[in-house]
Design an enzyme around this catalytic site. Structure first.
Site, PDB file in Angstrom:
ATOM      1  N   ARG A  34     -72.770  43.318  32.209  1.00 24.10           N
ATOM      2  CA  ARG A  34     -72.077  44.048  33.275  1.00 24.10           C
ATOM      3  C   ARG A  34     -70.792  43.348  33.693  1.00 24.10           C
ATOM      4  NH1 ARG A  34     -75.198  47.893  36.092  1.00 24.10           N
ATOM      5  NH2 ARG A  34     -73.635  47.781  37.728  1.00 24.10           N
ATOM      6  N   TYR A  42     -82.090  43.615  24.069  1.00 22.80           N
ATOM      7  CA  TYR A  42     -80.998  43.963  23.160  1.00 22.80           C
ATOM      8  C   TYR A  42     -79.908  42.900  23.242  1.00 22.80           C
ATOM      9  CZ  TYR A  42     -79.370  45.972  27.616  1.00 22.80           C
ATOM     10  OH  TYR A  42     -79.035  46.175  28.932  1.00 22.80           O
TER      11      TYR A  42
END
Length: 403
Positions: free
Chosen positions: A106, A215
């Site tokens: 992010r 991931y």
């Protein structure tokens, strides 16, 4: 009224909104309540629809320096690691949708958006700017900050997240609902993962009343891990403030909530050095355009349509919202008729956002299924594979604004 638009919130949604409007020639003032611009949290997934927006803004190349581009999505059993289904990403997603499927931290996406905004958009940025109240008038919006400053603008866009003060002023004080789901988040260097798990794939592990996703991010050097369990809010070291994004968490609490795990998933959980806890809240799917905008005030991203993280589309829908707003600005119209623009924006976005909200809710029930529903899920994944997991209606977006 000052010839600018006030944007409440300097997170991903707020910066995306400011960038989209700035590219359309609209001066923007971004009001961030924190003392510094930045993002907390960890990884997020960006489908081809989100990458299409970033490409249109000219920032996709900058993001490529930080992102990972998984080759595949694998869905596995949390209990024994059995492969339940898979969907090709990588070159297949690029060929099918014209844009890749990415996974990023992010903070990296936030920095890319902030750099693009500072590089040329007509924007001013204010920190420690927490909204106390606002009033919408026929010719603009008046706003007062908690510190006492009064601001005026042609319009106000609330990008201030789940606990949005702009939403409260526009739609009333109804709080977000507590879901009963707890998200444990962690990050781990790739070289600390078991080799079988350090692959360029998105892995989703499904079990009764829980699931885990991991991931790669940062070009595969790190992996993001999120474990979602159903449990009591306040579990472990969580504090009493539900608005807090990241709270310290105990691995033992997570393991008790997850139940028996297969060896691979157990190895993944054990490899995470530390966890933070996030008590998930959401709102029901949108019911009409009035929940997106009224008059000269609009809501974007989580302020309008917070999502459970079971479709990996929270950031993408905020980016799509911002892109749509930018598309609706007529550079040759001065002054901008913000009430009309926001009305078109709301008509264009609310149904798609409501559909994503509803699909996210449905996915959560499927991910955490038990009994016959779980058996049906596993059978369907085995038989249908990609046809069941792909979402052309979603990844082919965002749609052009409605007339």
């Amino acid at each position: 009224m000052k010839n600018n638009v006030l944007v409440a919130g300097g997170g991903i949604g707020g910066l995306a909104c400011a960038l989209a409007l700035g590219r359309a020639g609209v001066p923007v003032t971004v009001l961030e309540q924190a003392p510094a611009f930045g993002e907390i949290g960890a990884g997020i997934q960006l489908g081809p629809n989100a990458m299409r927006v970033l490409s249109d803004w000219g920032v996709a190349d900058a993001l490529h320096e930080h992102a990972s581009f998984p080759d595949e999505l694998r869905v596995r059993s949390a209990k024994d690691g059995q492969l339940l289904g898979h969907m090709r990403l990588g070159a297949s997603a690029l060929a099918h949708y014209g844009h890749p499927y990415a996974s990023v931290h992010r903070a990296d996406l936030h920095r890319v958006l902030l750099s693009a905004l500072l590089a040329g958009a007509p924007a001013s940025l204010s920190l420690n700017a927490r909204i106390a109240s606002f009033e919408s008038q026929a010719d603009g919006v008046s706003l007062r900050l908690e510190a006492g400053q009064a601001l005026q603008g042609e319009a106000l866009i609330g990008c201030d997240g789940l606990w949005s003060r702009v939403r409260t002023g526009l739609l009333g004080p109804e709080p977000p609902r507590l879901t009963g789901h707890l998200a444990y988040r962690g990050m781990i260097p790739a070289d600390r993962l078991p080799r079988a798990l350090a692959t360029n794939t998105v892995n989703a592990w499904l079990g009764p009343r829980m699931h885990v996703v991991h991931y790669p991010i940062r070009q595969g050097r790190w992996f993001n891990v999120v474990a979602v369990v159903q449990g009591r809010a306040g579990q472990g070291h969580a504090g009493s403030d539900p608005r807090q994004w990241s709270q310290d968490a105990l691995t033992d609490d997570l393991l008790r909530a997850m139940g028996p795990l297969g060896a691979d998933l157990q190895g993944l959980i054990d490899a995470v050095p530390s966890w933070t806890l996030w008590s998930l809240h959401d709102r029901p799917p949108m019911t009409g355009p009035h929940e997106h905008a009224q008059g000269r005030v609009a809501l974007l991203g989580d302020a309008a349509h917070p999502l459970r993280p079971y479709l990996a589309q929270g950031a993408a829908m905020a980016l799509e919202d911002a892109w749509t707003l930018g598309q609706l600005i007529d550079r040759h119209q001065h002054p901008v008729d913000w009430s009309s623009v926001f009305q078109r924006f709301a008509r264009s976005r609310w149904q798609r956002n409501a559909r994503v909200q509803a699909q996210s809710l449905r996915n959560g029930r499927i991910f955490h299924a038990r009994g016959l529903v779980r058996w049906g899920r596993d059978t369907a994944m085995n038989l249908l594979g990609e046809k069941l997991m792909d979402n052309p209606w979603l990844y082919g977006g965002p749609p052009l604004p409605a007339e």
